[in-house]
Design an enzyme around this catalytic site. Structure first.
Site, mmCIF file in Angstrom:
data_model
loop_
_atom_site.group_PDB
_atom_site.id
_atom_site.type_symbol
_atom_site.label_atom_id
_atom_site.label_comp_id
_atom_site.label_asym_id
_atom_site.label_seq_id
_atom_site.Cartn_x
_atom_site.Cartn_y
_atom_site.Cartn_z
ATOM 1 N N GLY A 27 0.693 -1.271 0.097
ATOM 2 C CA GLY A 27 -0.097 -0.059 -0.074
ATOM 3 C C GLY A 27 0.843 1.277 -0.029
ATOM 4 N N GLU A 31 3.533 6.288 -8.025
ATOM 5 C CA GLU A 31 3.684 6.178 -9.391
ATOM 6 C C GLU A 31 4.475 5.193 -9.742
ATOM 7 O OE1 GLU A 31 2.239 7.716 -11.976
ATOM 8 O OE2 GLU A 31 1.283 8.809 -10.573
ATOM 9 N N HIS A 33 4.214 2.073 -8.134
ATOM 10 C CA HIS A 33 3.437 0.995 -8.131
ATOM 11 C C HIS A 33 2.377 0.933 -9.310
ATOM 12 C CE1 HIS A 33 3.986 1.742 -3.646
ATOM 13 N NE2 HIS A 33 4.245 0.294 -3.632
ATOM 14 N N GLN A 57 8.134 -9.590 7.450
ATOM 15 C CA GLN A 57 9.154 -9.164 6.860
ATOM 16 C C GLN A 57 9.832 -7.842 7.695
ATOM 17 O OE1 GLN A 57 6.817 -8.448 3.182
ATOM 18 N NE2 GLN A 57 8.285 -6.428 2.887
ATOM 19 N N GLN A 149 14.904 -8.243 -3.977
ATOM 20 C CA GLN A 149 13.542 -9.103 -3.931
ATOM 21 C C GLN A 149 12.987 -9.728 -5.160
ATOM 22 O OE1 GLN A 149 10.182 -7.304 -1.425
ATOM 23 N NE2 GLN A 149 9.500 -6.794 -3.438
ATOM 24 N N ARG A 183 8.860 4.971 1.710
ATOM 25 C CA ARG A 183 9.793 5.601 2.907
ATOM 26 C C ARG A 183 10.072 6.825 2.711
ATOM 27 N NH1 ARG A 183 10.924 -0.322 3.483
ATOM 28 N NH2 ARG A 183 10.051 -1.070 5.486
#
Ligand code: PAF
Length: 276
Positions: A27, A31, A33, A57, A149, A183
């Site tokens: 969430g 932009e 995402h 995590q 990731q 973040r």
């Protein structure tokens, strides 16, 4: 657009869909995402976006409680982007009991991010695997911003025989080069101006190598020194092979430079692929 919170309703909604493309998120969408959503829409009839802040995590000292939760705004953005389904399970839905079955990952998961965030990739891989089993997409899309990731999820899908194409979306950047990230919202005005230095240091390394510089150690040390002198605490600046994420040697091509550093209380990561 459907907003679905429980697993059985999601499964029945998706049952007869010819093809599903899936974008897992935590969430606080930006932009970056939305560019993954746009990719997903080109891949399948039905686009599913999950929003779930996965405690598994986060280590106890990390920002799980502080992590921005902006569900209403996220749903508006996803509706405007013609997403078919938003899956927003509660903690109890995804983890009705303590998660005792955890994935055992290859050694690459203990390097770079894994060295500084022990257990992080195990938490990511476990929730992604659960979400894959729930959504059962043909395609899943992850951002290159979280390069390691993406690599580990791709390895997981390959080694566990998931019939899912794992695609990577390019990193979306602000005008000064800062990679978009949820973040970034933690940064104050001064920090926000300073924050693009991480990208600029990685860019210097990329450009130097693309112009034939082979002194990898010096390039990494210089970047660390400049960041440290500018008030950062550097976790790593690392040149790795793209196809293994092992440390690069001067004979290697197809490299990626990855960096992670703290700007006061905010930890930023970024990376750039190198085409030498
Ligand atoms: O990249 C993220 O937002 C998360 O790590 C993911 C893939 C949604 C798993 O929680």
């Amino acid at each position: 657009m459907e907003i679905i919170t429980d697993i059985s309703s999601l499964r029945s909604f998706l049952k007869n869909k010819a093809s599903i493309a899936f974008v897992p998120t935590m969430g606080n969408l930006h932009e970056g995402h939305l560019s993954l959503v746009q990719m997903a829409k080109q891949q399948a009839e039905c686009t599913v976006v999950s929003i779930f802040v996965n405690h598994l995590q986060f280590s106890p000292t990390e920002d799980f409680n502080q992590y921005p939760r902006t569900l209403e705004k996220d749903c508006t953005l996803l509706k405007d982007n013609d997403v078919t389904v938003v899956f927003t399970p509660s903690e109890r839905t995804l983890y009705p009991e303590a998660q005792k079955v955890l994935l055992n990952l290859p050694p690459v998961a203990n390097t770079l991010e894994g060295e500084y965030r022990p257990g992080f990739f195990q938490g990511v891989a476990t929730v992604v695997l659960k979400l894959f089993n729930i959504v059962q997409p043909q395609v899943a899309i992850f951002g290159k911003k979280d390069y390691q990731q993406f690599y580990i999820v791709q390895e997981m899908a390959r080694q566990l025989n998931f019939p899912i194409d794992i695609l990577a979306g390019e990193t979306i950047r602000a005008a000064d080069g800062l990679a978009l990230s949820s973040r970034n919202g933690y940064l104050n005005n001064d920090e926000r101006i300073e924050a693009s230095r991480l990208y600029k240091m990685l860019l210097l390394i990329k450009q130097a190598i693309e112009q034939g510089n082979k002194n990898f150690q010096k390039l990494q040390d210089n970047a660390k020194r400049i960041l440290t002198q500018s008030g950062w605490k550097v976790d790593y600046i690392a040149l790795q092979q793209r196809n293994t994420l092992n440390q690069a040697t001067v004979e290697d091509h197809e490299l990626v430079v990855l960096g992670a550093a703290w700007l006061n209380k905010t930890r930023l990561i970024d990376n750039l692929e190198i085409h030498d």
